[in-house]
Design an enzyme around this catalytic site. Structure first.
Site, PDB file in Angstrom:
ATOM      1  N   ASP A 129      37.353 -10.907  -8.425  1.00  0.00           N
ATOM      2  CA  ASP A 129      36.937 -10.323  -9.713  1.00  0.00           C
ATOM      3  C   ASP A 129      36.926  -8.801  -9.607  1.00  0.00           C
ATOM      4  OD1 ASP A 129      35.709 -13.060  -9.439  1.00  0.00           O
ATOM      5  OD2 ASP A 129      35.075 -12.670 -11.499  1.00  0.00           O
ATOM      6  N   TYR A 183      21.403 -17.936  -9.887  1.00  0.00           N
ATOM      7  CA  TYR A 183      22.652 -18.431  -9.310  1.00  0.00           C
ATOM      8  C   TYR A 183      22.459 -19.355  -8.113  1.00  0.00           C
ATOM      9  CZ  TYR A 183      27.377 -18.651  -7.580  1.00  0.00           C
ATOM     10  OH  TYR A 183      28.588 -19.122  -7.168  1.00  0.00           O
ATOM     11  N   GLY A 229      39.749 -19.447  -5.921  1.00  0.00           N
ATOM     12  CA  GLY A 229      39.412 -18.865  -7.221  1.00  0.00           C
ATOM     13  C   GLY A 229      39.672 -19.835  -8.369  1.00  0.00           C
ATOM     14  N   ASP A 258      38.533 -23.115  -8.861  1.00  0.00           N
ATOM     15  CA  ASP A 258      37.615 -24.066  -8.244  1.00  0.00           C
ATOM     16  C   ASP A 258      37.954 -25.545  -8.431  1.00  0.00           C
ATOM     17  OD1 ASP A 258      36.562 -21.540  -8.256  1.00  0.00           O
ATOM     18  OD2 ASP A 258      34.538 -22.126  -8.803  1.00  0.00           O
ATOM     19  N   TYR A 267      37.356 -25.704 -17.514  1.00  0.00           N
ATOM     20  CA  TYR A 267      37.485 -24.750 -16.416  1.00  0.00           C
ATOM     21  C   TYR A 267      38.945 -24.602 -15.959  1.00  0.00           C
ATOM     22  CZ  TYR A 267      34.364 -22.291 -13.046  1.00  0.00           C
ATOM     23  OH  TYR A 267      33.656 -21.384 -12.310  1.00  0.00           O
ATOM     24  N   GLU A 318      35.597 -16.394 -20.826  1.00  0.00           N
ATOM     25  CA  GLU A 318      36.030 -16.694 -19.462  1.00  0.00           C
ATOM     26  C   GLU A 318      37.390 -17.427 -19.479  1.00  0.00           C
ATOM     27  OE1 GLU A 318      33.037 -18.934 -17.490  1.00  0.00           O
ATOM     28  OE2 GLU A 318      33.920 -18.709 -15.495  1.00  0.00           O
TER      29      GLU A 318
HETATM   30  C1  GLC Z   1      34.377 -18.967 -10.816  1.00  0.00           C
HETATM   31  C2  GLC Z   1      35.883 -18.823 -10.802  1.00  0.00           C
HETATM   32  C3  GLC Z   1      36.271 -17.805  -9.746  1.00  0.00           C
HETATM   33  C4  GLC Z   1      35.545 -16.501 -10.030  1.00  0.00           C
HETATM   34  C5  GLC Z   1      34.027 -16.701 -10.163  1.00  0.00           C
HETATM   35  C6  GLC Z   1      33.306 -15.476 -10.677  1.00  0.00           C
HETATM   36  O1  GLC Z   1      33.910 -19.481  -9.621  1.00  0.00           O
HETATM   37  O2  GLC Z   1      36.508 -20.041 -10.573  1.00  0.00           O
HETATM   38  O3  GLC Z   1      37.658 -17.590  -9.742  1.00  0.00           O
HETATM   39  O4  GLC Z   1      35.814 -15.587  -9.031  1.00  0.00           O
HETATM   40  O5  GLC Z   1      33.769 -17.739 -11.069  1.00  0.00           O
HETATM   41  O6  GLC Z   1      33.873 -15.026 -11.867  1.00  0.00           O
END
Ligand code: GLC
Length: 451
Positions: A50, A95, A181, A183, A374, A418
């Site tokens: 990110d 989180y 990234g 997931d 997602y 997102e």
């Molecule tokens: C989720 C996404 C990942 C990203 C993270 C924070 O886990 O899948 O790609 O880096 O969120 O945005």
């Protein structure tokens, strides 16, 4: 800038200037203490790739913040070079999994202050660093930034080639779906289905994400059980990378990760050249990894690249948007690229001028396609940005324009979400998502200012 006018599919004018201001406000609003949260509620820490994307956006209007973004991330770099997926600069009750869950203190070289997660994300950082330098207005500050970043980036790439290439194939492996990234992509289904831990082996955990977002838009419980099980396995092996490579049931050579690494190696070589250092090692690595991708991951039948499962010793025949990402790092030759664009420009991935928004994260014609869950179908602007740039590099201007249209129209319709439904365009997940804003800024300015 003022000379252009864009309209959406219903003919309404798109106010680019206002959208640019909104995008900047998203980034400034998510900025705290030297770094940018992907979103202050759902993702209240600093994430690795990110930050790379975010820096691409900041570089156009706030050089200082762009530089800070990467410097803050690398504060969490481990002594062995690993750049963690998450850096925890502050505690947050919002989180899971937070710093305690990761138990990274089991590894002698893990970052301690700030603490971090114990896995990686795709290596976009050298590319983001070079981009910041190229767009800098204060060249003196940018040069000293390059000097500071260079040894850190070399350590990072050295780590990947030393500790994440178990068979010395010049292809980097992932040990966890979170490392990609992407997931919960269908990419991982086949590998994850083979992992069925006894319930007593799954550590106790309480998810936080589904308190904030509709569970239908997030990974399922059975995915999460496996995610936390894999984390436990890594902490039990003290984050020893060679032991993990031997024992982990998830060891995958991933297309998108290796693509970004090829690009990052080229960019690190260019950084070395600017600094008057011999960067030939980075260039050789770029070529070797690209060659290995073409030899092992390319499918000339469909015109797409596949991931490879080293545990099951088999190719993962999954058709997803990021399978076309090698265009971004000029991995395919012209003939391969022609096949790729034919497949990309098809009903599976949103054909030109049809009633859809390019590019869905997963084959729209497959039964597993889910437009709102997602990484199992929705459009993500970071993958779009990668494909947009890739298509331009090969002169596929019509499709590049089609992808760029999504990068602009989707935030115009629904804000900087997102991810988005490829049919309706509807925004899902969290709002005010940093990389959607940052890559919107970069795309608009690259296209219109030709920078
Ligand atoms: C989720 C996404 C990942 C990203 C993270 C924070 O886990 O899948 O790609 O880096 O969120 O945005």
């Amino acid at each position: 800038m003022s000379s252009y006018k864009l309209t959406d599919r219903k003919g309404a004018e798109i106010d680019i200037q206002r959208l640019l201001e909104n995008a900047k406000s998203v980034l400034n609003g998510n900025w705290v203490d030297g770094h940018t949260k992907p979103n202050p509620h759902l993702y209240p820490h600093q994430w690795s790739w990110d930050s790379g994307f975010i820096a691409y956006g900041f570089a156009h209007f706030d050089q200082e913040r762009a530089q800070q973004e990467l410097l803050s991330l690398f504060k969490g770099q481990w002594g062995n070079g690993l750049v963690p997926q998450i850096v925890f600069h502050h505690d947050s009750p919002l989180y899971f999994p937070g710093p305690d869950f990761w138990q990274t203190d089991r590894h002698a070289q893990a970052s301690d202050n700030p603490s971090s997660s114990g896995i990686i994300q795709p290596p976009i950082h050298a590319s983001a660093t070079l981009h910041i330098y190229k767009h800098a207005t204060d060249k003196e500050s940018a040069t000293s930034f390059l000097e500071t970043m260079y040894p850190k980036l070399v350590m990072w790439h050295d780590f990947l080639y030393r500790e994440r290439d178990p068979g010395n194939e010049k292809l980097i492996v992932l040990f966890h779906p979170w490392e990609s990234g992407q997931d919960n992509s269908p990419l991982w289904d086949e590998v994850l289905e083979k992992i069925s831990p006894d319930p007593t082996e799954i550590p106790h955990y309480v998810r936080k994400d589904t308190d904030l977002i509709d569970p239908a838009e997030r990974p399922k419980k059975e995915d999460y059980d496996r995610y936390v099980y894999l984390v436990k396995l890594m902490w039990e092996l003290d984050y020893d990378q060679s032991k993990i490579a031997e024992e982990c049931p998830f060891v995958v050579q991933d297309v998108l990760t290796n693509t970004l690494l090829v690009r990052a190696n080229h960019d690190l070589a260019e950084i070395a050249e600017i600094l008057g250092i011999d960067g030939s090692k980075h260039e050789s690595r770029a070529e070797e990894t690209a060659k290995a991708m073409n030899e092992k991951l390319w499918d000339g039948h469909h015109g797409v690249y596949y991931d490879y499962d080293l545990v099951g010793e088999k190719t993962l025949h999954v058709h997803h948007g990021a399978g076309f990402s090698p265009l971004f790092a000029e991995v395919p030759d012209q003939d391969q690229a022609k096949l790729m664009i034919e497949y990309l420009n098809s009903r599976a991935f949103c054909k030109l001028n049809e009633n859809c928004y390019a590019v869905p994260s997963y084959d729209m014609q497959d039964t597993k396609f889910d437009p709102s869950r997602y990484w199992r179908g929705p459009v993500w602007l970071n993958v779009n940005w990668i494909l947009y740039r890739g298509c331009r590099l090969y002169g596929f201007h019509k499709y590049a324009e089609w992808v760029r249209e999504s990068i602009i129209h989707l935030p115009h319709l629904y804000g900087f979400c997102e991810y988005y439904d490829p049919h309706e365009g509807k925004g899902y997940g969290t709002e005010n998502f940093s990389w959607s804003a940052a890559l919107f800024i970069d795309t608009v300015l690259v296209e219109f200012v030709k920078s």
